[in-house]
Design a protein around this motif. Structure first.
Motif, short mmCIF file in Angstrom:
data_model
loop_
_atom_site.label_atom_id
_atom_site.label_comp_id
_atom_site.label_asym_id
_atom_site.label_seq_id
_atom_site.Cartn_x
_atom_site.Cartn_y
_atom_site.Cartn_z
N ASN B 8 0.83 -1.24 0.11
CA ASN B 8 0.02 0.06 -0.01
C ASN B 8 0.96 1.27 0.05
N ASN B 10 2.06 4.58 -1.10
CA ASN B 10 1.52 6.12 -1.64
C ASN B 10 2.89 7.13 -1.41
N ASN B 21 -1.18 3.86 -4.25
CA ASN B 21 -1.59 2.47 -3.65
C ASN B 21 -1.06 1.35 -4.17
N GLY B 58 2.37 3.63 3.75
CA GLY B 58 2.78 2.02 3.20
C GLY B 58 4.06 1.61 3.68
N THR B 226 0.24 3.26 -10.68
CA THR B 226 -0.41 1.99 -10.19
C THR B 226 -0.21 0.95 -11.03
#
Lengths: 387, 252
Positions: B8, B10, B21, B58, B226
């Motif tokens: 996770n 960012n 993410n 994260g 992503t």
């Protein structure tokens, strides 16, 4: 293009030759007009200062503009040791090394948070701060403008303990009665220069020295190679600060007077010039640079109008007057002008300093003498010896 | 559980969301390629993994231990080596010295003052360094100045510097960027041979599909911060989403 390997043997030869050259200085410097002890002491002391500076600047590439501060700290420590403990130089030197190392650790700890020009400015600021403090609030310790000197009324505990407390005439540093001025003073400094040189050679060839050179060439890569660079740079900074402190103490051993002007930025600049002139990052370069600068300072600042008239006496009257008045700008008080020109010439035409110039000459001579010079290990060791 | 886990993560630069993410799981012993168009966040991801950048939220776990917040030299000491987009070597030093430094870093840790022994007397260090130069084909140049090498040879040297540390994970940032076709192929051959001999887990960030399909076991495609697809090279080839990301919807 290959870099020749320095072997333990070639280093030993280099050190042997250096030792011989230093110890015979009182002989071979006479024809050059520099064979008197006061000047030779300066060669040895400033050589030591430059060797230490080179461990920082030559290996790691961190350009400190504040090394005179450590020279000053060493000087004041030495004189205080004379005042409190006695005129024996050994405790004075050890204390000076210790205290200047401590100073270097503090200043280095802060300054090494930055690199490049910001590091240089930080060290310069620290040194100027020390200089101004020595003149103002620290006067009780430094004796301000007058300079710190040893007095007959000082405690000198060890001297009194050994029955040498009462001295007629000026107080001179001595080891068991051997006074540290004149030729014995020079040899005392020379021994320290040789020790300093030997330590420098060991550092250059050690894993520690290799890490320092790696810092200079690529700090990013070194970080990603698992090396924490800052402690290495700080250690180099402290070591070079200790060399400076030792040099400062030796200045007081040969003449027990410490003044704040020793810490001024011009003194810091001078050691930078010495190192670059001789060749930063080389073993012998800084010593040669220091010798050259102190030698030319001595020669050119001693010139005055009459000597110039003698030199240019062969010219017709009108021309002689003009030539002498122009040349007069470059000698005596104005010898810094000569130094500036010399420095410009070296930096423009020999960016690697004098040692690289010598190396280029050797290579040129070898090339012109034909193929014979290309063979054998001898060809490999010669340039390294200049290093 | 994989050797490297990105959980996770960012990361924003000002208003720009560079990583959105991101989750990634790298299996030990594989070559994992991360591809994607310019600005997809590939290099940011790599920089987060090696400690150059700290993620906003994260975590990155290496063998279960967090890498986030550690400095580059600590991460390297844990067994993660990095190859840069432009080869980062010690250009003023000889090739041998270039390889001796990482070898010393493994033996002596991140800071040891050994100012008295001679480097050339450390037989075991020298032997290892010479062996690795031999295996990348640079042995006869070992006393040369590394700054004078060609770009391809610099890349070989940099790989040697990483491999001599026997890392558990190597991160390669566009290892063939700016290389000629011949140098590119030579580098692919070298990396393939390294994979056979050393079998180290590798993450390769790459533009060049030729390189990716020659080397990778698995491929992750990133777009706009992503990961959009993950799979074997063959699965990726036919995936319409990949073409979409690369070509903005145009079809080949």
């Amino acid at each position: 293009m290959t870099t020749p390997l320095a072997t333990a043997r070639s280093d030993l030869i280099l050190f042997g030759a250096f030792t011989l050259a230093v110890l015979t200085m009182p002989i071979w410097l006479v024809p050059l007009g520099a064979g008197y002890p006061d000047l030779m002491q300066k060669f040895a002391i400033y050589g030591l200062f430059a060797i230490g500076f080179n461990i920082l600047f030559g290996l790691t590439g961190y350009l400190s503009f504040g090394h005179a501060a450590f020279l000053g700290v060493g000087s004041y420590t030495a004189v205080w040791s004379f005042k409190l403990l006695g005129m024996n130089p050994v405790p004075a030197l050890l204390l000076a090394i210790l205290l200047s190392g401590l100073f270097a650790w503090v200043i280095g700890f802060v300054s090494l948070r930055r690199t490049g020009i910001y590091f240089s400015i930080l060290t310069l600021a620290f040194a100027q701060m020390c200089y101004n403090l020595a003149y103002s609030v620290l006067t009780p310790i430094t004796n301000g403008e007058t300079g710190l000197r040893v007095l007959n009324s000082d405690p000198r505990a060890l001297d009194h303990l050994t029955g040498q407390g009462v001295v007629d005439g000026p107080l001179v540093s001595n080891i068991f009665g051997l006074e540290m001025n004149g030729l014995p003073g020079f040899y005392f400094c020379a021994v320290w220069l040789l020790i300093g040189m030997y330590v420098s050679i060991r550092i250059f060839r050690s894993p520690f020295g290799l890490m320092l050179r790696a810092i200079k060439t690529n700090q990013t890569r070194l970080n990603y190679t698992g090396i924490s660079t800052r402690p290495y740079a700080l250690t180099a900074f402290v070591i070079s600060g200790m060399y400076a402190g030792l040099a400062g103490a030796l200045l007081c051993v040969t003449d027990p007077l410490a003044g704040a002007e020793r810490m001024q930025w011009t003194a810091s600049g001078e050691v930078v010039l010495m190192t670059i002139l001789g060749g930063a990052g080389t073993l012998l370069g800084p010593v040669i640079g220091a010798g050259l600068i102190k030698y030319s300072e001595n020669i050119f600042s001693a010139f005055h109008e009459q000597t110039l008239h003698d030199i240019f006496g062969f010219l017709p009257d009108g021309v002689e007057g003009v030539v002498v008045s122009v040349a007069g700008l470059f000698v005596g008080e104005g010898w810094h002008l000569t130094l500036g020109l010399l420095f410009m010439v070296i930096v423009i035409f020999l960016p690697g300093g004098l040692t690289s110039g010598v190396r280029q000459l050797v290579q040129m001579a070898r090339r012109s003498s034909g193929g014979s010079g290309r063979s054998g290990g001898d060809a490999g060791t010669a340039p390294q010896a200049a290093e | 559980m994989g050797i490297l886990q990105v959980q996770n993560v960012n990361k924003s630069f000002g208003g720009l969301k560079a990583l959105n993410n991101v989750n990634l799981d790298i299996t030990e012993g594989t070559v994992h390629a991360v591809i994607g168009p310019n600005g997809a966040g590939k290099s940011t991801l790599l920089n987060v993994c090696v400690g150059r950048l700290v993620p906003d939220t994260g975590a990155v776990l290496f063998n279960g231990r967090p890498l986030t917040g550690r400095s580059p030299h600590e991460i390297n000491q844990m067994g993660v080596a990095r190859v840069f987009q432009t080869p980062e070597i010690f250009a003023d030093l000889s090739l041998l010295e270039n390889v001796v430094i990482p070898t010393l870093a493994v033996r002596d840790g991140s800071f040891t003052v050994n100012a008295w022994g001679r480097v050339d007397n450390q037989a075991e260090i020298r032997d290892r360094a010479e062996a690795i130069l031999e295996s990348v084909g640079l042995a006869e140049k070992r006393h040369h100045h590394s700054g004078n090498l060609s770009r391809g040879d610099k890349r070989r040297l940099e790989l040697a510097m990483c491999l001599v540390q026997e890392p558990k994970l190597v991160l390669l940032d566009e290892p063939t960027a700016g290389m000629s076709r011949a140098d590119t192929n030579a580098t692919i051959d070298l990396l393939a041979r390294m994979q056979e001999e050393h079998g180290v887990t590798k993450i390769i960030i790459e533009h060049d599909m030729h390189v990716v399909f020659s080397l990778a076991d698995r491929v992750t495609v990133m777009a706009q911060g992503t990961p959009i697809v993950e799979g074997t090279p063959n699965e990726i080839k036919g995936d319409p989403r990949v073409q979409e990301a690369y070509l903005g919807g145009a079809h080949l």
